[in-house]
Design an enzyme around this catalytic site. Structure first.
Site, PDB file in Angstrom:
ATOM      1  N   LYS A  80      12.448  40.547   8.345  1.00 49.56           N
ATOM      2  CA  LYS A  80      12.001  41.298   7.170  1.00 49.56           C
ATOM      3  C   LYS A  80      12.118  42.797   7.429  1.00 49.56           C
ATOM      4  CE  LYS A  80       7.981  41.441   4.023  1.00 49.56           C
ATOM      5  NZ  LYS A  80       6.627  40.900   3.787  1.00 49.56           N
ATOM      6  N   SER A 155       5.647  38.913  -0.667  1.00 51.63           N
ATOM      7  CA  SER A 155       6.634  39.975  -0.544  1.00 51.63           C
ATOM      8  C   SER A 155       7.799  39.627   0.383  1.00 51.63           C
ATOM      9  CB  SER A 155       5.955  41.247  -0.026  1.00 51.63           C
ATOM     10  OG  SER A 155       5.425  41.025   1.278  1.00 51.63           O
ATOM     11  N   SER A 179       1.988  36.523   1.551  1.00 55.84           N
ATOM     12  CA  SER A 179       3.379  36.959   1.448  1.00 55.84           C
ATOM     13  C   SER A 179       4.383  36.197   2.291  1.00 55.84           C
ATOM     14  CB  SER A 179       3.492  38.456   1.778  1.00 55.84           C
ATOM     15  OG  SER A 179       2.947  39.218   0.740  1.00 55.84           O
TER      16      SER A 179
END
Length: 486
Positions: A80, A155, A179
């Site tokens: 990420k 997210s 998330s």
């Protein structure tokens, strides 16, 4: 060459260790897959092909010489865009950090490299991890591989979509209020939020420091267990890191069906009928095999959304104050005045959702409102933690749907922040309490969209989650991509 990108994590690990194929073979297959399909999904913001191939070649040479760094040497892992990798852009999907190259590795990245994992950055995300749909990225909207008209969750939507689309077998995300688990649910894969403090936050760009945790995503449970075992453990550079050793995979045992005490929730109006049906079908199966189902009162946890958003936005207001165009972040200086520099740099650098949360957090921390909002939220957080302690005095595990809905359409909720925040209604309490939870795929709805089950355990009992996930792996095996993306 065999389409190696189709293999799940466990098959990739087995193939590399048996010499059936090399890390270079595997990476070339995955790169071809990404180049062919990521224009539809947009899981990655960018990726440095040559450095990835170089890392794979080095791993191949080590394996040929009989000196692999570990059994994981050569396994690719997505990362990420808020987890720092030395000399690699870590933008948090924000304009304010669009050219920031980290001068150091996050601890989780260091641990992966020691074992020989091949890093595949930068997975798209909601800007600074603020969002539930990956629509808040400053650069692009990631799509759900099961239906590209829909969101992948957030997210960590880029990481989840990359795993679901078979671009990488495993990936790292971060979980502040759901998330990792929510996008895992919407993309039909596994996603773990570990016990707070078991994975170092050093090198994870902070959103809400008392809530954030790095966690793995994978198509199979073995990928979750292995990556967690590598990245967990004490880190002297993180003051919130627990003084415990790395997780030992040998602790994972399938739990006995008979006598297993399962805490369950009553279905509420927020939960879609197809999600409720899948959840209740699994509970019925568990009961038929001898598990004991116990109704739990989640009325206190229904307040977790407002508690979470007060605490998270307050911490984000503090953490993001450093991005001012002077200490960190792109500098915009139209007039030469200091105040204008701050205002312009932050106004142009941060997106609307980040600005909204900074304003909310600053308000709740301001004089005259601190006790009314932030102070009360912290007291309520203690009650939620005690509530979980009470639950686990009665049950071994808690089972809930991960998300009240399956993946919604792109743009469907962007104009209504409250509806977007409700996407985390079943996940935020876990972060507030600091306990571990994982989303496991258990089926599809009438549209063919994945449904996830959230398994929650007492603190430091990831082994129970993993053991239970192995027990119900038959449900997960039915969740496969449709032919359109295969």
């Amino acid at each position: 060459m065999k389409e190696l990108w189709k293999l799940k994590y466990s098959d990739i690990k087995k193939g590399l260790n048996s010499g059936e194929f090399t890390p270079t073979d595997l990476i070339q297959s995955l790169i071809a897959r990404i180049e062919a399909e990521d224009s539809k999904i947009k899981a990655f913001l960018s990726w440095e092909k040559e450095s990835i191939l170089k890392a794979a070649a080095e791993s191949t040479e080590r394996r040929k010489s009989g000196k692999p760094l570990s059994e994981f040497d050569g396994i690719p892992i997505g990362v990420k865009d808020n987890i720092c990798i030395e000399n690699t852009i870590t933008s948090c999907a924000s304009k304010i950090l669009e050219n920031y190259r980290s001068p150091f590795h996050a601890t989780a990245i260091e641990k992966l490299l020691v074992k020989g994992f091949v890093l595949i950055p930068r997975a798209n995300m909601d800007e600074f991890a603020m969002g539930s749909s990956t629509e808040n990225s400053a650069y692009q909207v990631t799509k759900n591989p099961f239906d590209t008209a829909r969101i992948p969750g957030g997210s960590s939507g880029g990481s989840a979509a990359a795993v679901a689309a078979s671009f990488v077998p495993v990936a790292l995300g971060s979980d502040t209020g759901g998330s990792v688990r929510q996008p895992a649910s919407l993309c039909g894969i596994y996603g773990l939020k570990p016990t707070y403090g078991t994975v170092s936050r050093y090198g994870l760009v902070a959103y809400a420091s008392s809530l954030d945790q790095i966690g793995p995503l994978s198509k199979d449970i073995d990928g979750i267990i292995d990556v967690y075992s590598v990245i967990s453990g004490k880190d002297q550079r993180d003051a919130t890191s627990k003084n415990i050793p790395a997780f030992d995979p040998s602790k994972v045992k399938e739990l006995p069906w008979k006598g297993l005490k399962i805490g369950k929730m009553k279905i509420t109006s927020e939960i879609e009928p197809d999600v409720a049906k899948a959840y209740e079908s699994l509970l019925a199966e568990l009961e038929s095999k001898g598990a004991q189902l116990i109704d739990l009162d989640f009325s206190l946890l229904s307040n977790s959304i407002p508690i979470y958003y007060i605490i998270a936005t307050a911490e984000c207001s503090s953490n993001l104050s450093r991005f001012d165009g002077i200490r960190f972040g792109q500098r915009k200086d139209p007039s030469g005045k200091l105040e204008d520099l701050y205002v312009t740099s932050r106004s142009e650098g941060f997106g609307k959702e980040v600005q909204r949360r900074i304003l909310l957090g600053t308000f709740s921390l301001s004089a005259g409102y601190y006790d009314a909002y932030y102070g009360r939220a912290q007291k309520a957080r203690v009650l939620i933690k005690k509530e979980y302690e009470g639950y686990f005095s009665k049950v071994d595990l808690i089972l809930q749907p991960t998300s009240p809905t399956t993946a919604f359409k792109v743009g469907e909720k962007t104009s209504d922040p409250i509806q977007m925040y409700k996407a985390d209604i079943l996940t935020t309490s876990v972060n507030l309490a600091g306990v571990p939870a994982m989303s496991v795929p258990i089926g599809k709805d009438s549209k063919g969209l994945p449904i996830g089950l959230q398994i929650t355990a007492p603190a430091l009992h990831e082994d129970k989650i993993f053991g239970f996930a192995k027990m119900i792996s038959d449900w997960a095996s039915k969740v496969e991509l449709p032919e359109t993306i295969k």
